[in-house]
Motif scaffolding. Structure first.
Motif, mmCIF file in Angstrom:
data_model
loop_
_atom_site.group_PDB
_atom_site.id
_atom_site.type_symbol
_atom_site.label_atom_id
_atom_site.label_comp_id
_atom_site.label_asym_id
_atom_site.label_seq_id
_atom_site.Cartn_x
_atom_site.Cartn_y
_atom_site.Cartn_z
ATOM 1 N N ALA A 111 0.879 -1.138 0.030
ATOM 2 C CA ALA A 111 -0.030 0.028 -0.094
ATOM 3 C C ALA A 111 0.845 1.393 0.134
ATOM 4 O O ALA A 111 0.274 2.300 -0.385
ATOM 5 C CB ALA A 111 -0.902 -0.023 0.890
ATOM 6 N N TYR A 112 2.265 1.229 0.322
ATOM 7 C CA TYR A 112 2.816 2.307 0.217
ATOM 8 C C TYR A 112 3.389 2.761 -1.096
ATOM 9 O O TYR A 112 4.552 2.856 -1.345
ATOM 10 C CB TYR A 112 4.153 2.360 1.217
ATOM 11 N N ALA A 113 2.145 3.136 -1.783
ATOM 12 C CA ALA A 113 2.787 3.572 -3.265
ATOM 13 C C ALA A 113 1.623 4.460 -3.925
ATOM 14 O O ALA A 113 0.361 4.679 -3.324
ATOM 15 C CB ALA A 113 2.677 2.125 -4.067
ATOM 16 N N GLU A 114 2.000 4.630 -5.152
ATOM 17 C CA GLU A 114 0.920 5.610 -5.876
ATOM 18 C C GLU A 114 -0.136 4.696 -6.378
ATOM 19 O O GLU A 114 -1.266 5.449 -6.553
ATOM 20 C CB GLU A 114 1.857 6.444 -6.885
ATOM 21 N N TYR A 115 0.123 3.455 -6.819
ATOM 22 C CA TYR A 115 -0.847 2.650 -7.137
ATOM 23 C C TYR A 115 -0.879 1.399 -6.343
ATOM 24 O O TYR A 115 0.033 0.720 -6.160
ATOM 25 C CB TYR A 115 -1.017 2.401 -8.608
ATOM 26 N N VAL A 116 -2.326 1.104 -6.257
ATOM 27 C CA VAL A 116 -2.107 -0.662 -5.498
ATOM 28 C C VAL A 116 -3.452 -1.271 -6.090
ATOM 29 O O VAL A 116 -4.458 -0.864 -6.629
ATOM 30 C CB VAL A 116 -2.480 -0.422 -4.096
ATOM 31 N N ALA A 117 -3.267 -2.471 -6.583
ATOM 32 C CA ALA A 117 -4.075 -3.434 -7.146
ATOM 33 C C ALA A 117 -4.921 -4.130 -5.788
ATOM 34 O O ALA A 117 -4.364 -4.882 -4.957
ATOM 35 C CB ALA A 117 -3.595 -4.625 -7.811
ATOM 36 N N VAL A 118 -6.289 -4.120 -6.002
ATOM 37 C CA VAL A 118 -7.115 -4.520 -4.696
ATOM 38 C C VAL A 118 -8.065 -5.479 -5.311
ATOM 39 O O VAL A 118 -8.994 -4.985 -6.012
ATOM 40 C CB VAL A 118 -7.886 -3.271 -4.007
ATOM 41 N N PRO A 119 -8.107 -6.588 -4.486
ATOM 42 C CA PRO A 119 -9.310 -7.391 -4.713
ATOM 43 C C PRO A 119 -10.492 -6.730 -4.335
ATOM 44 O O PRO A 119 -10.854 -6.448 -3.348
ATOM 45 C CB PRO A 119 -9.075 -8.715 -3.747
ATOM 46 N N VAL A 120 -11.581 -6.992 -5.188
ATOM 47 C CA VAL A 120 -12.856 -5.894 -4.916
ATOM 48 C C VAL A 120 -13.624 -6.498 -3.766
ATOM 49 O O VAL A 120 -14.116 -5.531 -3.063
ATOM 50 C CB VAL A 120 -13.656 -6.178 -6.488
ATOM 51 N N ALA A 121 -13.314 -7.605 -3.343
ATOM 52 C CA ALA A 121 -13.973 -7.744 -2.076
ATOM 53 C C ALA A 121 -13.317 -7.291 -0.720
ATOM 54 O O ALA A 121 -14.102 -7.291 0.103
ATOM 55 C CB ALA A 121 -14.032 -9.242 -1.941
ATOM 56 N N GLU A 122 -12.360 -6.631 -0.815
ATOM 57 C CA GLU A 122 -11.769 -5.792 0.120
ATOM 58 C C GLU A 122 -11.775 -4.282 0.233
ATOM 59 O O GLU A 122 -11.513 -3.773 0.998
ATOM 60 C CB GLU A 122 -10.095 -6.350 0.022
ATOM 61 N N ALA A 314 6.925 10.029 0.729
ATOM 62 C CA ALA A 314 8.478 9.982 0.499
ATOM 63 C C ALA A 314 9.083 10.074 2.011
ATOM 64 O O ALA A 314 10.188 9.933 2.104
ATOM 65 C CB ALA A 314 9.118 11.082 -0.334
ATOM 66 N N GLU A 315 8.129 10.551 2.828
ATOM 67 C CA GLU A 315 8.787 10.796 4.327
ATOM 68 C C GLU A 315 8.261 9.442 5.260
ATOM 69 O O GLU A 315 8.282 9.603 6.570
ATOM 70 C CB GLU A 315 8.108 11.912 4.962
ATOM 71 N N ALA A 316 7.943 8.496 4.607
ATOM 72 C CA ALA A 316 7.400 7.217 5.339
ATOM 73 C C ALA A 316 8.654 7.016 6.454
ATOM 74 O O ALA A 316 8.130 6.477 7.546
ATOM 75 C CB ALA A 316 7.451 5.958 4.507
ATOM 76 N N ARG A 317 9.840 7.171 6.262
ATOM 77 C CA ARG A 317 10.747 6.910 7.483
ATOM 78 C C ARG A 317 10.523 7.772 8.651
ATOM 79 O O ARG A 317 10.666 7.410 9.663
ATOM 80 C CB ARG A 317 12.235 7.428 6.955
ATOM 81 N N ALA A 318 10.100 9.059 8.373
ATOM 82 C CA ALA A 318 9.916 9.874 9.558
ATOM 83 C C ALA A 318 8.595 9.457 10.248
ATOM 84 O O ALA A 318 8.288 9.493 11.450
ATOM 85 C CB ALA A 318 9.724 11.431 9.062
ATOM 86 N N ALA A 319 7.739 8.938 9.306
ATOM 87 C CA ALA A 319 6.306 8.563 10.099
ATOM 88 C C ALA A 319 6.553 7.136 10.757
ATOM 89 O O ALA A 319 6.108 7.111 12.050
ATOM 90 C CB ALA A 319 5.356 7.988 8.903
ATOM 91 N N HIS A 320 7.736 6.402 10.386
ATOM 92 C CA HIS A 320 7.877 5.208 11.426
ATOM 93 C C HIS A 320 8.619 5.673 12.523
ATOM 94 O O HIS A 320 8.369 4.971 13.633
ATOM 95 C CB HIS A 320 8.733 4.305 10.605
ATOM 96 N N GLY A 330 -4.504 8.232 18.191
ATOM 97 C CA GLY A 330 -5.112 8.063 16.780
ATOM 98 C C GLY A 330 -3.949 7.162 15.736
ATOM 99 O O GLY A 330 -3.061 6.843 16.163
ATOM 100 N N LYS A 331 -4.271 7.890 14.475
ATOM 101 C CA LYS A 331 -3.647 7.171 13.571
ATOM 102 C C LYS A 331 -2.513 8.057 12.789
ATOM 103 O O LYS A 331 -2.695 9.265 12.940
ATOM 104 C CB LYS A 331 -4.268 6.519 12.374
ATOM 105 N N ILE A 332 -1.430 7.455 12.100
ATOM 106 C CA ILE A 332 -0.514 8.016 11.487
ATOM 107 C C ILE A 332 -0.775 7.866 10.062
ATOM 108 O O ILE A 332 -0.878 6.685 9.733
ATOM 109 C CB ILE A 332 0.908 7.365 11.608
ATOM 110 N N VAL A 333 -0.952 8.789 9.089
ATOM 111 C CA VAL A 333 -1.100 8.457 7.862
ATOM 112 C C VAL A 333 -0.246 9.287 6.868
ATOM 113 O O VAL A 333 0.481 10.254 7.177
ATOM 114 C CB VAL A 333 -2.610 9.260 7.430
ATOM 115 N N LEU A 334 0.071 8.757 5.766
ATOM 116 C CA LEU A 334 0.793 9.172 4.679
ATOM 117 C C LEU A 334 0.130 9.590 3.438
ATOM 118 O O LEU A 334 -0.924 8.875 3.069
ATOM 119 C CB LEU A 334 1.628 7.955 4.005
ATOM 120 N N THR A 335 0.298 10.812 3.110
ATOM 121 C CA THR A 335 -0.450 11.652 1.953
ATOM 122 C C THR A 335 0.463 11.303 0.676
ATOM 123 O O THR A 335 1.614 11.201 0.660
ATOM 124 C CB THR A 335 -0.839 12.813 2.324
ATOM 125 N N VAL A 336 -0.227 10.827 -0.380
ATOM 126 C CA VAL A 336 0.116 10.518 -1.624
ATOM 127 C C VAL A 336 -0.115 11.457 -2.714
ATOM 128 O O VAL A 336 0.632 12.060 -3.422
ATOM 129 C CB VAL A 336 0.007 9.242 -2.065
#
Ligand SMILES: NC(=O)c1ccc[n+]([C@@H]2O[C@H](COP(=O)([O-])OP(=O)(O)OC[C@H]3O[C@@H](n4cnc5c(N)ncnc54)[C@H](OP(=O)(O)O)[C@@H]3O)[C@@H](O)[C@H]2O)c1
Length: 342
Positions: A111-122, A314-320, A330-336
């Motif tokens: 999921a840490y990407a600009e595009y992700v292929a997702v089974p529709v049931a999910e 691109a700042e996933a390292r700082a998020a981790h 609450g939650k940490i989120v990456l914006t794409v």
């Protein structure tokens, strides 16, 4: 037209946050029954850093062999870019959110990407009342709360215990949520309130106002009082910390009550049996239909997803690194998506 390469965060080795590399990767190919999602935001979850660290917190026999390079992550919100044949219910341009291929311990979510292929049931349609930032924060933590407290929703074997997990009735019951300010905790608290429970939240003191605003009836600051010494006559404890110390909550429960640890490590089965307490765990599973049901609560504002912090992909390292400092609210989120309303 879809570009053939995209930006993604990939791991080429296990290690600290510095092994999260922002680089080019192929856009995933669609298989039948999948949709390609152009990702606007990615919610981050503990399994993302368990993978990054090589699952050193799991028993060795549970650790999968990881095919490097691997893209971590499971939780996304975005827009349908393309559809493989045989997909009902979703069209190009739909706003969607989902937890992708979990449990898949080898980074199948990607999921840490600009595009992700997702089974529709999910996948589910994103609630119109919340933006992509909040929708991306919801799936894993929300489905965990839902499957523990409302409806398991599947017949797959339970990797965490021999028996099936059963939610318990909550209307009029006394529920304690430990780790209440965290991703799972703040949603479990609100789901329990929605179901009619009287909820005691346990967290460090900085979270008290936040948790009372979310509906906590009582608050225990664990840095001042041990919750197992203070709480009594509970019907259910949801321990989002879990682990080897979770058995301390047995003494806070009524006979006939239940302890739901969210992380492995419980080892006091004899005491639980003597006290007449059911102890039960489950492993969260992807489910578009449950997300759609949970999404109605988000849309109505009955349940609110809190954002601890946001970072660019691109700042996933700082998020981790933020996650490693702990005490999340609450939650940490990456914006794409660039320059878009999240
Ligand atoms: N079974 C499953 O399928 C499943 C699904 C999702 C998550 N999980 C597991 O559940 C756990 C929690 O996940 P999460 O995403 O909610 O984590 P999180 O967002 O990091 O939340 C953890 C929370 O616990 C609080 N905390 C830390 N020490 C505490 C203590 N001693 N007593 C009470 N609260 C304490 C932290 O804040 P304060 O210390 O400031 O209060 C923080 O808010 C993880 O181990 C994760 O792997 C399991």
């Amino acid at each position: 037209m879809t570009a053939k390469t995209m930006k993604a965060i990939r791991l080429h080795e296990f290690g600290g946050p510095q092994v999260l590399r922002y680089e080019d990767a192929p856009v995933p190919a669609l298989r039948p029954g999948e949709v390609l999602v152009r990702v606007h935001a990615v919610g981050i979850n503990p399994p993302d850093w368990y993978l990054r660290e090589g699952y050193r917190n799991l028993p060795p026999e549970w650790r999968p062999v990881i095919p490097f390079p691997v893209i971590p992550g499971t939780d996304v919100s975005g827009v349908v870019e393309a559809i493989a044949g045989n997909v009902d219910g979703f069209a190009v341009g739909d706003e969607v959110f989902g937890m992708v291929r979990f449990p898949g311990l080898k980074g199948e979510g990607a999921a840490y990407a600009e595009y992700v292929a997702v089974p529709v049931a999910e996948l589910a349609h994103k609630p119109v009342g919340i933006d992509h930032l909040h929708a991306a924060a919801a799936p894993m933590a929300g489905l965990t709360a839902w499957q523990y407290l409302v409806e398991l929703g599947h017949d797959q074997p339970n990797p965490l215990q021999a028996q099936r997990h059963h939610p318990v009735p909550l209307d009029g019951k006394r529920v304690l949520v430990n780790g209440a300010a965290g991703g799972v905790g703040h949603l479990a608290l609100q789901v329990a309130k929605w179901q009619g429970a009287h909820v005691t939240a346990v967290a460090s003191g900085a979270h008290e106002a936040f948790l009372r605003e979310l509906g906590a009836d009582e608050f225990i600051d664990y840095t001042h009082s041990a919750p197992e010494e203070v709480a009594r006559d509970l019907d259910l404890v949801v321990d989002t910390l879990g682990g080897p110390t979770t058995g301390r909550f047995l003494r806070t429960l009524k006979r006939g009550g239940a302890l739901f640890p969210v992380f492995i490590g419980f080892s006091d089965a004899q005491e639980a049996a003597q006290r007449g307490i059911t102890v039960s765990m489950t492993q969260v599973r992807s489910s578009g239909s449950q997300l759609a049901a949970f999404g109605k609560l988000l849309d109505a504002g009955t349940v609110r997803v809190a954002i601890d912090s946001r970072f660019a992909l691109a700042e996933a390292r700082a998020a981790h690194e933020r996650a490693a400092r702990g005490h999340l609210q609450g939650k940490i989120v990456l914006t794409v998506a660039d320059g878009e309303a999240w």
